[in-house]
Design a protein around this motif. Structure first.
Motif, PDB file in Angstrom:
ATOM      1  N   HIS A 273      47.336  48.679  46.217  1.00 21.26           N
ATOM      2  CA  HIS A 273      47.543  47.592  45.253  1.00 21.26           C
ATOM      3  C   HIS A 273      48.847  47.719  44.458  1.00 21.26           C
ATOM      4  CE1 HIS A 273      43.491  45.902  45.781  1.00 21.26           C
ATOM      5  NE2 HIS A 273      43.066  47.140  45.840  1.00 21.26           N
ATOM      6  N   SER A 274      49.633  48.711  44.702  1.00 28.21           N
ATOM      7  CA  SER A 274      50.836  48.940  43.885  1.00 28.21           C
ATOM      8  C   SER A 274      51.911  47.871  44.054  1.00 28.21           C
ATOM      9  CB  SER A 274      51.438  50.317  44.208  1.00 28.21           C
ATOM     10  OG  SER A 274      51.779  50.396  45.586  1.00 28.21           O
ATOM     11  N   SER A 275      51.830  47.086  45.108  1.00 22.70           N
ATOM     12  CA  SER A 275      52.844  46.052  45.345  1.00 22.70           C
ATOM     13  C   SER A 275      52.612  44.784  44.528  1.00 22.70           C
ATOM     14  CB  SER A 275      52.884  45.692  46.839  1.00 22.70           C
ATOM     15  OG  SER A 275      51.630  45.181  47.265  1.00 22.70           O
ATOM     16  N   VAL A 276      51.463  44.654  43.892  1.00 21.29           N
ATOM     17  CA  VAL A 276      51.162  43.472  43.078  1.00 21.29           C
ATOM     18  C   VAL A 276      52.087  43.457  41.864  1.00 21.29           C
ATOM     19  CG1 VAL A 276      49.375  42.225  41.810  1.00 21.29           C
ATOM     20  CG2 VAL A 276      48.768  43.518  43.848  1.00 21.29           C
ATOM     21  N   LYS A 277      52.642  42.285  41.543  1.00 20.98           N
ATOM     22  CA  LYS A 277      53.731  42.207  40.573  1.00 20.98           C
ATOM     23  C   LYS A 277      53.298  42.240  39.116  1.00 20.98           C
ATOM     24  CE  LYS A 277      56.810  41.898  43.828  1.00 20.98           C
ATOM     25  NZ  LYS A 277      57.729  43.040  44.070  1.00 20.98           N
ATOM     26  N   THR A 278      52.206  41.551  38.776  1.00 18.37           N
ATOM     27  CA  THR A 278      51.812  41.454  37.366  1.00 18.37           C
ATOM     28  C   THR A 278      50.405  42.002  37.145  1.00 18.37           C
ATOM     29  OG1 THR A 278      50.818  39.244  37.558  1.00 18.37           O
ATOM     30  CG2 THR A 278      53.210  39.359  37.154  1.00 18.37           C
ATOM     31  N   ALA A 279      50.104  42.276  35.870  1.00 18.04           N
ATOM     32  CA  ALA A 279      48.777  42.802  35.513  1.00 18.04           C
ATOM     33  C   ALA A 279      47.694  41.778  35.825  1.00 18.04           C
ATOM     34  CB  ALA A 279      48.751  43.170  34.034  1.00 18.04           C
ATOM     35  N   ARG A 280      47.985  40.521  35.550  1.00 19.99           N
ATOM     36  CA  ARG A 280      46.982  39.467  35.798  1.00 19.99           C
ATOM     37  C   ARG A 280      46.673  39.349  37.279  1.00 19.99           C
ATOM     38  NH1 ARG A 280      47.266  33.163  33.689  1.00 19.99           N
ATOM     39  NH2 ARG A 280      45.358  32.459  34.738  1.00 19.99           N
ATOM     40  N   GLU A 281      47.694  39.336  38.111  1.00 17.49           N
ATOM     41  CA  GLU A 281      47.489  39.251  39.551  1.00 17.49           C
ATOM     42  C   GLU A 281      46.707  40.458  40.076  1.00 17.49           C
ATOM     43  OE1 GLU A 281      51.315  38.868  41.305  1.00 17.49           O
ATOM     44  OE2 GLU A 281      51.672  36.835  40.560  1.00 17.49           O
ATOM     45  N   LEU A 282      47.016  41.635  39.552  1.00 15.07           N
ATOM     46  CA  LEU A 282      46.320  42.854  39.963  1.00 15.07           C
ATOM     47  C   LEU A 282      44.851  42.801  39.568  1.00 15.07           C
ATOM     48  CD1 LEU A 282      46.228  45.744  41.037  1.00 15.07           C
ATOM     49  CD2 LEU A 282      47.087  46.536  38.819  1.00 15.07           C
ATOM     50  N   TRP A 283      44.584  42.393  38.342  1.00 15.23           N
ATOM     51  CA  TRP A 283      43.213  42.306  37.829  1.00 15.23           C
ATOM     52  C   TRP A 283      42.382  41.323  38.648  1.00 15.23           C
ATOM     53  CZ3 TRP A 283      41.021  45.577  34.590  1.00 15.23           C
ATOM     54  CH2 TRP A 283      39.848  45.229  33.913  1.00 15.23           C
ATOM     55  N   GLU A 284      42.945  40.154  38.902  1.00 13.57           N
ATOM     56  CA  GLU A 284      42.233  39.138  39.675  1.00 13.57           C
ATOM     57  C   GLU A 284      42.051  39.553  41.123  1.00 13.57           C
ATOM     58  OE1 GLU A 284      44.523  35.614  39.076  1.00 13.57           O
ATOM     59  OE2 GLU A 284      43.700  35.231  37.072  1.00 13.57           O
ATOM     60  N   SER A 285      43.010  40.279  41.672  1.00 13.90           N
ATOM     61  CA  SER A 285      42.906  40.775  43.045  1.00 13.90           C
ATOM     62  C   SER A 285      41.765  41.779  43.181  1.00 13.90           C
ATOM     63  CB  SER A 285      44.225  41.411  43.474  1.00 13.90           C
ATOM     64  OG  SER A 285      44.102  42.025  44.740  1.00 13.90           O
ATOM     65  N   LEU A 286      41.642  42.674  42.205  1.00 15.92           N
ATOM     66  CA  LEU A 286      40.564  43.665  42.218  1.00 15.92           C
ATOM     67  C   LEU A 286      39.199  42.982  42.073  1.00 15.92           C
ATOM     68  CD1 LEU A 286      42.200  46.408  39.960  1.00 15.92           C
ATOM     69  CD2 LEU A 286      41.742  46.589  42.408  1.00 15.92           C
ATOM     70  N   GLU A 287      39.124  41.985  41.189  1.00  9.61           N
ATOM     71  CA  GLU A 287      37.867  41.249  41.006  1.00  9.61           C
ATOM     72  C   GLU A 287      37.436  40.573  42.301  1.00  9.61           C
ATOM     73  OE1 GLU A 287      38.564  38.554  37.763  1.00  9.61           O
ATOM     74  OE2 GLU A 287      37.473  39.837  36.355  1.00  9.61           O
ATOM     75  N   LYS A 288      38.369  39.894  42.926  1.00 12.03           N
ATOM     76  CA  LYS A 288      38.061  39.154  44.136  1.00 12.03           C
ATOM     77  C   LYS A 288      37.581  40.068  45.258  1.00 12.03           C
ATOM     78  CE  LYS A 288      40.090  35.779  47.326  1.00 12.03           C
ATOM     79  NZ  LYS A 288      41.297  34.997  47.675  1.00 12.03           N
ATOM     80  N   LYS A 289      38.179  41.244  45.346  1.00 11.49           N
ATOM     81  CA  LYS A 289      37.867  42.156  46.442  1.00 11.49           C
ATOM     82  C   LYS A 289      36.579  42.933  46.233  1.00 11.49           C
ATOM     83  CE  LYS A 289      39.878  45.699  49.395  1.00 11.49           C
ATOM     84  NZ  LYS A 289      41.104  46.448  49.746  1.00 11.49           N
ATOM     85  N   TYR A 290      36.328  43.402  44.996  1.00 10.35           N
ATOM     86  CA  TYR A 290      35.236  44.363  44.789  1.00 10.35           C
ATOM     87  C   TYR A 290      33.997  43.775  44.149  1.00 10.35           C
ATOM     88  CZ  TYR A 290      38.694  47.790  46.116  1.00 10.35           C
ATOM     89  OH  TYR A 290      39.645  48.496  46.821  1.00 10.35           O
ATOM     90  N   GLU A 291      34.060  42.574  43.591  1.00 15.02           N
ATOM     91  CA  GLU A 291      32.853  41.983  43.034  1.00 15.02           C
ATOM     92  C   GLU A 291      31.868  41.592  44.135  1.00 15.02           C
ATOM     93  OE1 GLU A 291      33.739  38.807  40.351  1.00 15.02           O
ATOM     94  OE2 GLU A 291      33.761  40.143  38.622  1.00 15.02           O
ATOM     95  N   THR A 292      32.375  41.315  45.337  1.00 12.77           N
ATOM     96  CA  THR A 292      31.496  41.022  46.473  1.00 12.77           C
ATOM     97  C   THR A 292      30.647  42.240  46.810  1.00 12.77           C
ATOM     98  OG1 THR A 292      33.145  39.500  47.354  1.00 12.77           O
ATOM     99  CG2 THR A 292      31.427  40.246  48.863  1.00 12.77           C
ATOM    100  N   GLY A 293      31.279  43.409  46.792  1.00 17.98           N
ATOM    101  CA  GLY A 293      30.545  44.656  47.038  1.00 17.98           C
ATOM    102  C   GLY A 293      29.489  44.903  45.989  1.00 17.98           C
ATOM    103  N   ASP A 294      29.803  44.561  44.735  1.00 19.33           N
ATOM    104  CA  ASP A 294      28.830  44.714  43.665  1.00 19.33           C
ATOM    105  C   ASP A 294      27.630  43.791  43.861  1.00 19.33           C
ATOM    106  OD1 ASP A 294      30.215  46.674  42.442  1.00 19.33           O
ATOM    107  OD2 ASP A 294      30.762  45.552  40.653  1.00 19.33           O
ATOM    108  N   ALA A 295      27.878  42.597  44.431  1.00 18.35           N
ATOM    109  CA  ALA A 295      26.776  41.664  44.683  1.00 18.35           C
ATOM    110  C   ALA A 295      25.801  42.242  45.690  1.00 18.35           C
ATOM    111  CB  ALA A 295      27.334  40.334  45.191  1.00 18.35           C
ATOM    112  N   VAL A 296      26.325  42.949  46.693  1.00 15.72           N
ATOM    113  CA  VAL A 296      25.463  43.598  47.689  1.00 15.72           C
ATOM    114  C   VAL A 296      24.649  44.708  47.035  1.00 15.72           C
ATOM    115  CG1 VAL A 296      25.429  44.948  49.817  1.00 15.72           C
ATOM    116  CG2 VAL A 296      27.033  43.043  49.580  1.00 15.72           C
ATOM    117  N   ILE A 297      25.303  45.495  46.190  1.00 11.64           N
ATOM    118  CA  ILE A 297      24.617  46.579  45.479  1.00 11.64           C
ATOM    119  C   ILE A 297      23.518  46.012  44.581  1.00 11.64           C
ATOM    120  CG2 ILE A 297      24.913  48.398  43.752  1.00 11.64           C
ATOM    121  CD1 ILE A 297      27.737  48.807  44.855  1.00 11.64           C
ATOM    122  N   LYS A 298      23.824  44.899  43.920  1.00 15.81           N
ATOM    123  CA  LYS A 298      22.850  44.264  43.025  1.00 15.81           C
ATOM    124  C   LYS A 298      21.591  43.860  43.797  1.00 15.81           C
ATOM    125  CE  LYS A 298      24.516  41.507  39.964  1.00 15.81           C
ATOM    126  NZ  LYS A 298      25.125  40.331  39.306  1.00 15.81           N
TER     127      LYS A 298
END
Length: 247
Positions: free
Chosen positions: A93-118
Motif C-alpha cells: 500500500h505504500s504507493s497510495v498518494k494520500t491518507a484519505r485514499e489509503l484509508w479508503e483502500s484499506l476499508e474496501k479491501k479488509y471490511e469484506t474479510g471482517d464480514a466473513v468473520i462476523k
C-alpha cells in the motif's frame, strides 16, 4: 473543503498509545485503534478532507503556505497509517498518494474479510449449546468470549439479550432452574445471573458429594461381600500336588 487559513500542527502534541501492526486480521478493531491514535495527533481529519482550495484572490504566499501545511500534515497521517501495517502490507500500500485514499483502500479491501468473520462468529454463537459433562461456569465464560467477539465486530448485543441467551443455553440437567429463571417477573441483570449460576453450581457440587461417598461405600461393601463368598466356596483341605513322597 479546506480554506487557505490552514494552521500547521503543533510539535508538542500528546501521543496516544500506538496501535499494534495490522497483518490482515480483525481490521475493524485495528481501524478503531488507529483512528483514536490519529485523533490524539490531530490528524484524523485528513482521512476525510480534500486538499485546500485556493482562490484567485489569494496571494502566492498564502497559496504556498496553505498547500505546504496541508501536504505536510497529510504526509504525516499517511505514514502513521503505513507504519501501522506489517512489512508485507506496507509494501503493498505504500504507493497510495494520500491518507484519505489509503484509508479508503484499506476499508474496501479488509471490511469484506471482517464480514466473513462476523458471519462465522454469529454462527458459532447460535450453535453453542451447554452440555452436562462440563462445568456450567466454564461454558458461560465461553459464551461471553463469543459475545465479546460479536461486540468487537460492531454488532449490538444488549445485556437483556445476553442474559436470555445464557439462560436458554443451560444444559438439560438444569431444566428446572432454567424454567425458574425464565419465569421470574423481575428482569435479571447479567452480573446477577452469573452470581446465581455460580451459587447453584456450588450447591449441586455440595449435594453430589454425599451421594458419591454413598456410592463408593456401597461399591466397597459389595466388593468385600463378593470376596468373602468366594473364600467360602474354596475346599477346606486342598491337597497340593507334589507333596507325596516316593519310597
Amino acid at each position: 473543503m479546506s480554506t487557505v487559513s490552514f494552521t500547521p500542527l503543533a510539535t508538542n502534541l500528546a501521543h496516544g498509545e500506538k496501535p499494534p501492526k495490522f497483518s490482515g486480521a480483525e481490521f475493524k478493531r485495528w481501524q478503531q485503534k488507529m483512528l483514536f491514535y490519529l485523533t490524539t495527533l490531530s490528524l484524523s481529519k485528513f482521512l476525510k478532507e480534500d486538499p485546500p482550495v485556493v482562490t484567485k484572490g489569494d496571494s502566492d504566499t498564502q497559496r504556498s503556505t496553505a498547500v505546504h501545511a496541508w501536504n505536510h500534515s497529510d504526509f504525516l497521517c499517511r505514514n502513521y497509517i503505513l507504519n501501522g501495517l506489517d512489512d508485507t502490507l506496507y509494501s503493498l500500500h505504500s504507493s497510495v498518494k494520500t491518507a484519505r485514499e489509503l484509508w479508503e483502500s484499506l476499508e474496501k479491501k479488509y471490511e469484506t474479510g471482517d464480514a466473513v468473520i462476523k458471519k462465522f462468529v454469529v454462527g458459532k454463537f447460535l450453535d453453542f449449546k451447554m452440555i452436562d459433562t462440563k462445568m456450567v461456569m466454564s461454558q458461560v465464560e465461553e459464551i461471553q468470549i463469543i459475545i465479546h467477539y460479536l461486540l468487537a465486530e460492531g454488532m449490538e448485543v444488549n445485556e437483556s439479550f445476553q442474559v436470555a441467551s445464557i439462560i436458554e443455553k443451560l444444559p438439560p440437567s438444569w431444566k428446572n432452574f432454567k424454567n425458574y429463571l425464565k419465569h421470574k417477573r423481575k428482569e435479571v441483570k447479567l452480573e446477577e445471573l452469573i452470581v446465581r449460576l455460580r451459587i447453584e453450581e456450588d450447591n449441586r457440587k455440595t449435594k453430589s458429594i454425599p451421594h458419591k461417598r454413598k456410592l463408593e461405600d456401597e461399591s466397597k461393601a459389595n466388593l468385600a461381600e463378593s470376596s468373602h463368598n468366594h473364600k467360602r466356596k474354596l475346599p477346606n483341605n486342598e491337597k497340593k500336588q507334589g507333596n507325596t513322597k516316593k519310597f
